[in-house]
Design a protein around this motif. Structure first.
Motif, PDB file in Angstrom:
ATOM      1  N   LYS A  51      45.651  -9.638  38.872  1.00 29.06           N
ATOM      2  CA  LYS A  51      45.634  -9.776  37.430  1.00 29.06           C
ATOM      3  C   LYS A  51      45.023  -8.530  36.800  1.00 29.06           C
ATOM      4  N   SER A  52      45.379  -8.295  35.558  1.00 26.95           N
ATOM      5  CA  SER A  52      44.799  -7.163  34.857  1.00 26.95           C
ATOM      6  C   SER A  52      43.334  -7.433  34.527  1.00 26.95           C
ATOM      7  N   CYS A  53      42.473  -6.449  34.815  1.00 26.68           N
ATOM      8  CA  CYS A  53      41.065  -6.588  34.447  1.00 26.68           C
ATOM      9  C   CYS A  53      40.773  -5.790  33.181  1.00 26.68           C
ATOM     10  N   PHE A  54      41.850  -5.362  32.521  1.00 26.27           N
ATOM     11  CA  PHE A  54      41.715  -4.551  31.318  1.00 26.27           C
ATOM     12  C   PHE A  54      41.032  -5.320  30.196  1.00 26.27           C
ATOM     13  N   LEU A  55      41.570  -6.488  29.851  1.00 27.33           N
ATOM     14  CA  LEU A  55      41.036  -7.232  28.716  1.00 27.33           C
ATOM     15  C   LEU A  55      39.580  -7.659  28.892  1.00 27.33           C
ATOM     16  N   PRO A  56      39.202  -8.260  30.035  1.00 26.31           N
ATOM     17  CA  PRO A  56      37.798  -8.671  30.170  1.00 26.31           C
ATOM     18  C   PRO A  56      36.817  -7.516  30.025  1.00 26.31           C
ATOM     19  N   LEU A  61      32.952  -4.486  26.372  1.00 28.01           N
ATOM     20  CA  LEU A  61      32.542  -3.291  25.645  1.00 28.01           C
ATOM     21  C   LEU A  61      32.493  -3.574  24.141  1.00 28.01           C
ATOM     22  N   HIS A  62      33.394  -4.430  23.663  1.00 27.31           N
ATOM     23  CA  HIS A  62      33.350  -4.845  22.260  1.00 27.31           C
ATOM     24  C   HIS A  62      32.042  -5.569  21.950  1.00 27.31           C
ATOM     25  N   LEU A  63      31.570  -6.324  22.921  1.00 24.46           N
ATOM     26  CA  LEU A  63      30.302  -7.040  22.722  1.00 24.46           C
ATOM     27  C   LEU A  63      29.164  -6.046  22.490  1.00 24.46           C
ATOM     28  N   GLY A  64      29.159  -4.962  23.251  1.00 27.72           N
ATOM     29  CA  GLY A  64      28.153  -3.924  23.053  1.00 27.72           C
ATOM     30  C   GLY A  64      28.260  -3.301  21.666  1.00 27.72           C
ATOM     31  N   ARG A 218      31.215   0.474   4.207  1.00 26.35           N
ATOM     32  CA  ARG A 218      30.153  -0.474   4.553  1.00 26.35           C
ATOM     33  C   ARG A 218      30.696  -1.897   4.662  1.00 26.35           C
ATOM     34  N   TYR A 219      31.518  -2.289   3.705  1.00 31.01           N
ATOM     35  CA  TYR A 219      32.110  -3.623   3.728  1.00 31.01           C
ATOM     36  C   TYR A 219      33.013  -3.792   4.954  1.00 31.01           C
ATOM     37  N   SER A 220      33.743  -2.728   5.281  1.00 29.07           N
ATOM     38  CA  SER A 220      34.616  -2.750   6.456  1.00 29.07           C
ATOM     39  C   SER A 220      33.828  -3.000   7.734  1.00 29.07           C
ATOM     40  N   PHE A 221      32.711  -2.282   7.899  1.00 28.40           N
ATOM     41  CA  PHE A 221      31.897  -2.435   9.107  1.00 28.40           C
ATOM     42  C   PHE A 221      31.275  -3.831   9.175  1.00 28.40           C
ATOM     43  N   LEU A 222      30.869  -4.347   8.020  1.00 27.17           N
ATOM     44  CA  LEU A 222      30.260  -5.677   7.991  1.00 27.17           C
ATOM     45  C   LEU A 222      31.292  -6.762   8.297  1.00 27.17           C
ATOM     46  N   LEU A 223      32.507  -6.616   7.758  1.00 27.09           N
ATOM     47  CA  LEU A 223      33.555  -7.601   8.021  1.00 27.09           C
ATOM     48  C   LEU A 223      33.960  -7.611   9.496  1.00 27.09           C
ATOM     49  N   GLY A 224      33.969  -6.437  10.107  1.00 21.39           N
ATOM     50  CA  GLY A 224      34.423  -6.342  11.489  1.00 21.39           C
ATOM     51  C   GLY A 224      33.461  -6.933  12.497  1.00 21.39           C
ATOM     52  N   THR A 225      32.173  -6.946  12.169  1.00 20.50           N
ATOM     53  CA  THR A 225      31.160  -7.371  13.146  1.00 20.50           C
ATOM     54  C   THR A 225      31.370  -8.790  13.662  1.00 20.50           C
ATOM     55  N   PRO A 226      31.522  -9.815  12.800  1.00 21.75           N
ATOM     56  CA  PRO A 226      31.703 -11.180  13.325  1.00 21.75           C
ATOM     57  C   PRO A 226      32.980 -11.334  14.144  1.00 21.75           C
ATOM     58  N   ILE A 227      34.060 -10.636  13.737  1.00 26.35           N
ATOM     59  CA  ILE A 227      35.331 -10.740  14.452  1.00 26.35           C
ATOM     60  C   ILE A 227      35.213 -10.136  15.843  1.00 26.35           C
ATOM     61  N   ILE A 228      34.596  -8.959  15.922  1.00 25.30           N
ATOM     62  CA  ILE A 228      34.409  -8.297  17.218  1.00 25.30           C
ATOM     63  C   ILE A 228      33.530  -9.150  18.118  1.00 25.30           C
ATOM     64  N   LEU A 229      32.451  -9.680  17.543  1.00 29.17           N
ATOM     65  CA  LEU A 229      31.510 -10.494  18.315  1.00 29.17           C
ATOM     66  C   LEU A 229      32.171 -11.775  18.818  1.00 29.17           C
ATOM     67  N   ALA A 230      32.920 -12.460  17.945  1.00 28.24           N
ATOM     68  CA  ALA A 230      33.555 -13.721  18.329  1.00 28.24           C
ATOM     69  C   ALA A 230      34.587 -13.508  19.431  1.00 28.24           C
ATOM     70  N   ALA A 231      35.402 -12.453  19.282  1.00 27.97           N
ATOM     71  CA  ALA A 231      36.413 -12.165  20.298  1.00 27.97           C
ATOM     72  C   ALA A 231      35.764 -11.863  21.637  1.00 27.97           C
ATOM     73  N   ALA A 232      34.646 -11.132  21.614  1.00 29.29           N
ATOM     74  CA  ALA A 232      33.945 -10.787  22.840  1.00 29.29           C
ATOM     75  C   ALA A 232      33.355 -12.016  23.518  1.00 29.29           C
ATOM     76  N   VAL A 233      32.711 -12.865  22.736  1.00 28.06           N
ATOM     77  CA  VAL A 233      32.078 -14.068  23.294  1.00 28.06           C
ATOM     78  C   VAL A 233      33.114 -14.989  23.932  1.00 28.06           C
ATOM     79  N   ALA A 238      35.835 -14.679  31.324  1.00 29.03           N
ATOM     80  CA  ALA A 238      36.799 -13.986  32.180  1.00 29.03           C
ATOM     81  C   ALA A 238      36.138 -12.906  33.020  1.00 29.03           C
ATOM     82  N   LEU A 239      34.987 -12.416  32.565  1.00 37.53           N
ATOM     83  CA  LEU A 239      34.274 -11.379  33.326  1.00 37.53           C
ATOM     84  C   LEU A 239      33.819 -11.895  34.685  1.00 37.53           C
TER      85      LEU A 239
END
Length: 300
Positions: A51-56, A61-64, A218-233, A238-239
């Motif tokens: 299987k691809s280990c790319f996504l996990p 790294l998104h979590l970081g 600033r608004y862009s960075f703030l909006l992206g944070t919850p989405i990046i965090l949720a996708a990572a969690v 899978a890790l």
């Protein structure tokens, strides 16, 4: 320990940490680059038991990156928490206040969050097509260029106004309406497609409603944070099902990605006080065209 795995992790970590905040698409780069340089075991080979280990790995790294953004904007996120508690008690919030900004952040994350869940499987299929992602990267450059061109035209129309009058034509985050927050959040959803930039699409949408470059970023960075965090969690489990990358190496990648993201955020926050989107548009065009040429020739 395989030296190549260390190199792959560190390269992807730096790539993710930098490109997540720069409006040049982090997902686009992490799909295109491994395939171009022959890291097929990451994107579809047998390195992870068939299987691809790319996504996990990329999600880790998104979590970081998300942790770095929370640290950088900790005052804003503390205000969001306070707002939720205050609103739950008083059941009212006034436009033009810090509490209103907090709610605009919460509301603005909804479109991408909902669409990300509904379209998850279809979007993941795009990760196997670096050629298509390269085309999306070119389209992202066009989006940035058009957004900046429209902004410059609007600014040119203000040349006859005094400095104070020109300043009054631009808006602060606290003046956003719920509809505008949802529209900017919907623009962020475009970045669910690899090759389109999360920060780029939201900055352009922010400029379209007359936010300053600085507030739009600033608004862009703030909006992206919850989405990046949720996708990572969501992808963290899978890790534990892949064996190609030791857990300590993934943690190291998260730290490197987080540091790169923190530095990038500090730079871009300062840059967008006066900086433009044009240089990023040119970069996306060049990178996308070169990638397509290489995929159709060298990698064919």
């Amino acid at each position: 320990m395989d030296l190549m795995k260390i190199i792959q992790t560190l390269v992807l970590a730096l790539l993710q940490g930098v490109t997540e905040l720069f409006p040049i698409s982090s997902l686009g780069h992490t799909v295109i680059l491994p395939d171009l340089i022959g890291w097929g075991d990451l994107t579809g080979g047998t390195a992870c038991g068939g299987k691809s280990c790319f996504l996990p790995v990329v999600v880790a790294l998104h979590l970081g990156t998300s942790i770095a953004l929370i640290i950088y904007f900790w005052r804003d996120w503390l205000q969001v928490i306070r707002t939720l508690l205050t609103t739950a008690r008083t059941r009212k919030v006034s436009k033009g206040t810090n509490e209103w900004v907090s709610w605009m952040i919460i509301i603005g994350t909804l479109p991408a969050g909902i669409l990300g869940v509904l379209l998850k499987s279809k979007l993941e299929a795009l990760f196997s097509s670096p050629l298509l992602v390269s085309a999306f990267l070119i389209m992202n450059g066009s989006l940035l260029f058009i957004g900046e061109a429209l902004r410059r035209r609007a600014e040119a129309n203000l040349l006859t106004f005094s400095a104070k009058e020109r300043e009054s034509k631009f808006r602060s985050l606290s003046s956003l309406s719920i509809k505008e927050a949802l529209l900017i959040g919907l623009a962020q959803s475009v970045a669910l497609i690899p090759g389109f930039s999360r920060s780029g699409s939201t900055i352009v949408a922010g400029l379209a409603v007359r936010l300053t470059h600085e507030d739009a970023a600033r608004y862009s960075f703030l909006l992206g944070t919850p989405i990046i965090l949720a996708a990572a969690v969501l992808e963290v489990p899978a890790l534990f099902h892949q064996t190609a990358f030791p857990f300590w190496l993934i943690i190291l990648g998260m730290v490197v990605s987080g540091i790169a993201a923190y530095v990038s955020t500090a730079f871009l926050t300062k840059y967008f006080e006066k900086g433009r989107l044009d240089p990023f548009a040119y970069y996306c065009w060049i990178a996308g065209i070169i990638s397509i040429v290489l995929f159709l020739t060298v990698r064919a």
